[in-house]
Design a protein around this motif. Structure first.
Motif, mmCIF file in Angstrom:
data_model
loop_
_atom_site.group_PDB
_atom_site.id
_atom_site.type_symbol
_atom_site.label_atom_id
_atom_site.label_comp_id
_atom_site.label_asym_id
_atom_site.label_seq_id
_atom_site.Cartn_x
_atom_site.Cartn_y
_atom_site.Cartn_z
ATOM 1 N N SER A 87 0.818 -1.209 0.000
ATOM 2 C CA SER A 87 0.000 0.000 0.000
ATOM 3 C C SER A 87 0.858 1.268 0.000
ATOM 4 C CB SER A 87 -0.961 0.006 1.189
ATOM 5 O OG SER A 87 -0.261 0.026 2.403
ATOM 6 N N LEU A 88 2.032 1.227 0.609
ATOM 7 C CA LEU A 88 2.907 2.409 0.596
ATOM 8 C C LEU A 88 3.378 2.704 -0.826
ATOM 9 C CD1 LEU A 88 4.229 4.602 2.259
ATOM 10 C CD2 LEU A 88 6.120 3.051 2.706
ATOM 11 N N GLU A 89 3.717 1.670 -1.577
ATOM 12 C CA GLU A 89 4.114 1.843 -2.976
ATOM 13 C C GLU A 89 2.982 2.473 -3.778
ATOM 14 O OE1 GLU A 89 5.503 -0.921 -6.778
ATOM 15 O OE2 GLU A 89 4.558 -1.859 -5.042
ATOM 16 N N VAL A 90 1.775 1.968 -3.615
ATOM 17 C CA VAL A 90 0.617 2.478 -4.348
ATOM 18 C C VAL A 90 0.370 3.946 -4.001
ATOM 19 C CG1 VAL A 90 -1.876 2.260 -4.678
ATOM 20 C CG2 VAL A 90 -0.459 0.203 -4.526
ATOM 21 N N LYS A 91 0.363 4.254 -2.722
ATOM 22 C CA LYS A 91 0.097 5.630 -2.294
ATOM 23 C C LYS A 91 1.157 6.596 -2.808
ATOM 24 C CE LYS A 91 -2.483 4.363 1.836
ATOM 25 N NZ LYS A 91 -2.550 4.416 3.308
ATOM 26 N N LEU A 92 2.435 6.211 -2.719
ATOM 27 C CA LEU A 92 3.499 7.093 -3.197
ATOM 28 C C LEU A 92 3.464 7.260 -4.709
ATOM 29 C CD1 LEU A 92 6.536 6.231 -0.933
ATOM 30 C CD2 LEU A 92 5.393 8.437 -1.159
ATOM 31 N N ASP A 93 3.172 6.192 -5.443
ATOM 32 C CA ASP A 93 3.069 6.320 -6.900
ATOM 33 C C ASP A 93 1.949 7.275 -7.284
ATOM 34 O OD1 ASP A 93 5.222 4.745 -7.554
ATOM 35 O OD2 ASP A 93 4.049 2.971 -8.055
ATOM 36 N N GLU A 107 9.976 13.654 -16.016
ATOM 37 C CA GLU A 107 9.511 13.038 -14.773
ATOM 38 C C GLU A 107 8.014 12.749 -14.831
ATOM 39 O OE1 GLU A 107 9.878 11.096 -11.401
ATOM 40 O OE2 GLU A 107 11.596 12.033 -12.338
ATOM 41 N N LYS A 108 7.266 13.550 -15.580
ATOM 42 C CA LYS A 108 5.824 13.300 -15.743
ATOM 43 C C LYS A 108 5.605 11.936 -16.384
ATOM 44 C CE LYS A 108 1.725 15.003 -18.114
ATOM 45 N NZ LYS A 108 1.153 16.098 -18.904
ATOM 46 N N CYS A 109 6.389 11.610 -17.401
ATOM 47 C CA CYS A 109 6.273 10.304 -18.071
ATOM 48 C C CYS A 109 6.646 9.169 -17.132
ATOM 49 C CB CYS A 109 7.148 10.269 -19.322
ATOM 50 S SG CYS A 109 6.619 11.406 -20.597
ATOM 51 N N HIS A 110 7.705 9.369 -16.345
ATOM 52 C CA HIS A 110 8.104 8.349 -15.374
ATOM 53 C C HIS A 110 7.007 8.142 -14.334
ATOM 54 C CE1 HIS A 110 12.151 7.751 -16.808
ATOM 55 N NE2 HIS A 110 12.380 9.048 -16.765
ATOM 56 N N ALA A 111 6.424 9.242 -13.863
ATOM 57 C CA ALA A 111 5.376 9.150 -12.838
ATOM 58 C C ALA A 111 4.163 8.403 -13.373
ATOM 59 C CB ALA A 111 4.984 10.548 -12.364
#
Length: 134
Positions: A87-93, A107-111
């Motif tokens: 869940s931490l990975e999901v929230k941070l992504d 960075e927009k494309c990476h995000a």
């Protein structure tokens, strides 16, 4: 939110505090308890508020990780240097996408790629598709 409901609950010790703001129930989000989704071990190591991690990642951008060169703090713990999971990975992504979506940077494309890939890994194909259509 369906993804988060599927994740196993990690016990947060009563004395765990965010290693960034040094508070238990604080941080910019106003009351969420700190989470840990990395390889930090011990009763209190590695716990942080999601919003505190996002603020730190937005400020610092990258850290040196042995064997991998420079790595973004959006996906890697600054203490143990392991990738965030669950869940931490999901929230941070998701926060990373919100932070960069109105920019015209690489960075927009990476995000976008990171959040969509995470959603796909958790079986949220419809949500990932909607992001790509934005």
């Amino acid at each position: 939110e369906r993804i988060l409901a599927k994740q196993p609950k990690t016990e947060v010790p009563d004395d765990a505090v965010c290693y960034i703001c040094l508070d238990r129930e604080g941080g910019p989000d106003g009351g969420a308890v700190p989470l840990r989704g990395c390889a930090c071990r011990g009763p209190s190591a590695g716990f942080a508020h999601v919003d505190c991690l996002a603020e730190m990642a937005a400020r610092d951008e990258v850290i040196a990780v042995e064997g991998r060169g420079w790595t973004s703090l959006w996906g890697v713990c600054a203490i143990c240097h392991q990738a965030f999971t669950g869940s931490l990975e999901v929230k941070l992504d998701r926060l990373r996408w919100r932070h960069f979506r109105d920019t015209s940077t690489e960075e927009k494309c990476h995000a976008l790629t990171n959040v969509a890939y995470t959603l796909i890994r958790f079986g949220e194909f419809d949500v990932a598709e909607r992001l790509y259509e934005e």
